[in-house]
Design a protein around this motif. Structure first.
Motif, PDB file in Angstrom:
ATOM      1  N   SER A 118       0.826  -1.214   0.000  1.00 43.10           N
ATOM      2  CA  SER A 118       0.000   0.000   0.000  1.00 43.10           C
ATOM      3  C   SER A 118       0.859   1.262   0.000  1.00 43.10           C
ATOM      4  CB  SER A 118      -0.975   0.003   1.183  1.00 43.10           C
ATOM      5  OG  SER A 118      -0.265  -0.065   2.401  1.00 43.10           O
ATOM      6  N   ILE A 119       2.034   1.177   0.590  1.00 35.55           N
ATOM      7  CA  ILE A 119       2.940   2.340   0.552  1.00 35.55           C
ATOM      8  C   ILE A 119       3.546   2.473  -0.851  1.00 35.55           C
ATOM      9  CG2 ILE A 119       4.970   3.436   1.585  1.00 35.55           C
ATOM     10  CD1 ILE A 119       2.744   3.124   3.572  1.00 35.55           C
ATOM     11  N   VAL A 120       3.916   1.345  -1.445  1.00 35.40           N
ATOM     12  CA  VAL A 120       4.445   1.384  -2.812  1.00 35.40           C
ATOM     13  C   VAL A 120       3.435   2.048  -3.745  1.00 35.40           C
ATOM     14  CG1 VAL A 120       5.149   0.011  -4.813  1.00 35.40           C
ATOM     15  CG2 VAL A 120       5.876  -0.675  -2.519  1.00 35.40           C
ATOM     16  N   CYS A 121       2.172   1.638  -3.637  1.00 38.70           N
ATOM     17  CA  CYS A 121       1.134   2.191  -4.521  1.00 38.70           C
ATOM     18  C   CYS A 121       1.057   3.710  -4.391  1.00 38.70           C
ATOM     19  CB  CYS A 121      -0.237   1.586  -4.189  1.00 38.70           C
ATOM     20  SG  CYS A 121      -0.405  -0.144  -4.668  1.00 38.70           S
ATOM     21  N   GLN A 122       1.084   4.190  -3.162  1.00 41.26           N
ATOM     22  CA  GLN A 122       0.907   5.628  -2.957  1.00 41.26           C
ATOM     23  C   GLN A 122       2.162   6.421  -3.356  1.00 41.26           C
ATOM     24  OE1 GLN A 122      -1.771   6.499   0.737  1.00 41.26           O
ATOM     25  NE2 GLN A 122      -0.923   4.465   1.075  1.00 41.26           N
ATOM     26  N   LEU A 123       3.340   5.842  -3.103  1.00 36.08           N
ATOM     27  CA  LEU A 123       4.566   6.501  -3.560  1.00 36.08           C
ATOM     28  C   LEU A 123       4.578   6.572  -5.088  1.00 36.08           C
ATOM     29  CD1 LEU A 123       7.268   4.803  -1.247  1.00 36.08           C
ATOM     30  CD2 LEU A 123       6.594   7.222  -1.186  1.00 36.08           C
ATOM     31  N   ALA A 124       4.172   5.482  -5.733  1.00 37.12           N
ATOM     32  CA  ALA A 124       4.169   5.423  -7.195  1.00 37.12           C
ATOM     33  C   ALA A 124       3.169   6.418  -7.769  1.00 37.12           C
ATOM     34  CB  ALA A 124       3.847   4.012  -7.669  1.00 37.12           C
ATOM     35  N   LYS A 125       1.994   6.464  -7.157  1.00 36.32           N
ATOM     36  CA  LYS A 125       0.949   7.391  -7.602  1.00 36.32           C
ATOM     37  C   LYS A 125       1.464   8.828  -7.490  1.00 36.32           C
ATOM     38  CE  LYS A 125      -2.804   7.734  -9.400  1.00 36.32           C
ATOM     39  NZ  LYS A 125      -2.772   7.426 -10.820  1.00 36.32           N
ATOM     40  N   ALA A 126       2.093   9.134  -6.349  1.00 38.99           N
ATOM     41  CA  ALA A 126       2.630  10.484  -6.150  1.00 38.99           C
ATOM     42  C   ALA A 126       3.724  10.798  -7.156  1.00 38.99           C
ATOM     43  CB  ALA A 126       3.161  10.625  -4.721  1.00 38.99           C
ATOM     44  N   GLY A 127       4.380   9.762  -7.663  1.00 39.11           N
ATOM     45  CA  GLY A 127       5.435   9.952  -8.644  1.00 39.11           C
ATOM     46  C   GLY A 127       4.922  10.002 -10.077  1.00 39.11           C
ATOM     47  N   GLY A 128       3.594   9.961 -10.242  1.00 43.15           N
ATOM     48  CA  GLY A 128       3.035  10.120 -11.579  1.00 43.15           C
ATOM     49  C   GLY A 128       2.924   8.829 -12.378  1.00 43.15           C
ATOM     50  N   LEU A 129       2.993   7.684 -11.699  1.00 40.73           N
ATOM     51  CA  LEU A 129       2.846   6.412 -12.413  1.00 40.73           C
ATOM     52  C   LEU A 129       1.386   5.974 -12.463  1.00 40.73           C
ATOM     53  CD1 LEU A 129       5.888   6.331 -11.104  1.00 40.73           C
ATOM     54  CD2 LEU A 129       5.819   3.992 -11.990  1.00 40.73           C
TER      55      LEU A 129
END
Lengths: 336, 336
Positions: free
Chosen positions: B162-173
């Motif tokens: 769940s942290i990976v998803c949110q970091l990735a989302k914040a990074g524009g993926l």
């Protein structure tokens, strides 16, 4: 009009290839259109990738296109221009093409490359001095090798493997090579491999690796997959790199083989596994050839060839790649 | 002398863990020697790695040490200093240690870290704001993500995922997450995942991936291995990266599971697979915490906890990691 013979795919391969998978057909070559060239092949390359493309890949997601039943196979070849209607080629020119598996062909000039390789036997451009060597060079470079590290190379007496071993040795690495049988292992020692492992005589590859490299390995150059890949993962040190370059041990399997059972070890050891295909590395050809010439001149690079004679021996040459009987680069000589 | 309870390994685990694998023992803590501290634990972390270390690893080459039968388990914990003979700690200090799985302990001051985390709930340092989050951060960073790329995250509703998803989302993926069941998938959509895949409802993970990402995926963040890893290799685009971070699907297997059958596809696509373990990334903690604070403040990062009460619930909490019943970070509350 000129007659030629070509090797066609007769039926898709499952398991080992045999004569049944091929048909040798007589064809009449068309007259030259403007811009076209008639080439008589002298050498053709025999490559594992050809076997991969002989499988029925429908339903199997492959990035490499399969051959078509009834159509000729293809692959690297070197030939001589017999007749040219292209301004770029003259009769007598030596040219390289992707139109192997046939004795002669007509193609547009754009499908050909003129060869200029002083001091290197022309057929070497199909192997050690060509795509095969570039595969070895690009794969090893991807592993970011450092002097003093230990590299394990499988199928080390093979076309790619033997070049990897010598490049690594020249780079100051400790080299472990595996091959099948005493003769190939003797060859490995001849080309400077520090530890030759006869995998046919070793029931336990990991034990063999631990014996010669108790501290583990830093790089594994994989030409075979299967048990040797699994052993290399187990023997890998922290931050070890694995280059996936070929899967000789699984390429004849009908069903996809299970992968290594110990991938989980890559997590704790922060290991990296990377696939390398030469198609993405053609731009490195000039730097590779420069390095190769330097090593050949210094006596640090040699290679062997297994030569089959005549187009009718091409199927047998391909099969020989997988039964371990071809030492070094496998070639078919199609003409003089 | 003070009484405490601790959880010990009673017998090595094969398959799922059950009450039989643990023993909860009463111990008397020794008096403090010079430099030592008495700590009462308030929270302990529950981590998949604990299960891995409960297996008998003799003969299996693991870089992670197994626990010893009869000895207490260990893991991240946060507690309060009750008594100190170390100049570095005072009564009442909140401290982090690796001495979880026990209610209280005596240890040298060097085994403790004082906690100073304004604005973050203290137990988050055992999860999203601690090693768990750092695992997500370091793993994603290793994949070299670029805005606009597509990432697939398995076990996406889990602590790391769940942290990976949110970091990735914040990074524009573009983020694809898999999880088991409708409830977890709804949670994925809540935290901004673009495509939630319920793997329990999908007979064919590759088909599911192709449906939501017809062009393929650029990154796969692997928390489970098994079928999802194989599907990700098949769906990978050229130069796709796979981060191996956990193997929830295979960790309970008695025999090592076969790996993906399609590793050969990594060659043609020049894919990279890399293991990441947080132990090599502690130096990235400051940059991670800075990023985390920024995202929390911007409302772009949330997390959930599943809290078990009392040391006697710790074995059950560990089992819950693998039966899919723990949402977000699993914790045991040992005191107030």
């Amino acid at each position: 009009m000129k007659a030629s013979r070509e090797v066609r795919l007769k039926k898709y391969a499952k398991g080992s290839v045999s004569a049944d998978n091929f048909e040798i057909a007589q064809v009449d070559l068309p007259d030259l259109a403007d811009g076209e060239v008639l080439v008589r092949n002298i050498w053709m390359s025999v490559d594992p990738a050809t076997r991969i493309r002989m499988a029925d890949m429908s339903g199997f997601d492959s990035p490499i296109p399969a051959f078509t039943v009834g159509a000729p196979l293809d692959g690297g070849a070197i030939g001589e221009v017999v007749k040219s209607r292209s301004p770029d080629f003259d009769t007598g020119d030596t040219v390289q093409s992707w139109l192997g598996w046939r004795e002669a062909f007509v193609a547009p000039g754009a499908a050909l490359q003129k060869i200029n390789a002083p001091g290197i036997p022309v057929q070497s451009l199909l192997g050690p001095a060509g795509v095969t060597g570039l595969t070895a060079y690009a794969g090893l470079k991807t592993a970011l090798p450092k002097a003093g590290e230990t590299i394990f190379v499988s199928s080390a007496a093979g076309a790619v493997g033997s070049i990897v071993c010598q490049l690594a040795k020249a780079g100051g690495l400790i080299v472990i090579g595996s091959a099948g049988g005493a003769e190939k292992c003797a060859y490995l020692r001849e080309i400077g491999v520090d530890h030759a492992i006869d995998y046919k005589a070793e029931p336990d590859m990991l034990a063999a690796l631990r014996r010669v490299a108790p501290e583990g390995i830093d790089i594994y150059f994989d030409n075979v997959a299967g048990a040797q890949l699994e052993a290399a993962i187990a023997a890998g040190r922290d931050n070890a790199r694995i280059i996936l370059c070929g899967s000789v041990s699984t390429v004849n399997d009908e069903a996809p083989s299970p992968g290594p059972r110990n991938l989980i070890l890559m997590i704790g050891k922060q290991m990296r596994m990377e696939g390398v295909t030469v198609f993405h590395h053609f731009h490195e050809m000039p730097e590779f050839l420069q390095e190769l010439q330097r090593l050949v001149a210094a006596g640090k690079m040699t290679w062997r060839e297994t030569v089959f004679e005549g187009i009718e021996s091409a199927p047998e040459a391909l099969a020989a790649l997988f039964d371990g009987s071809a030492l070094g680069k496998a070639l078919v000589k199609l003409g003089a």
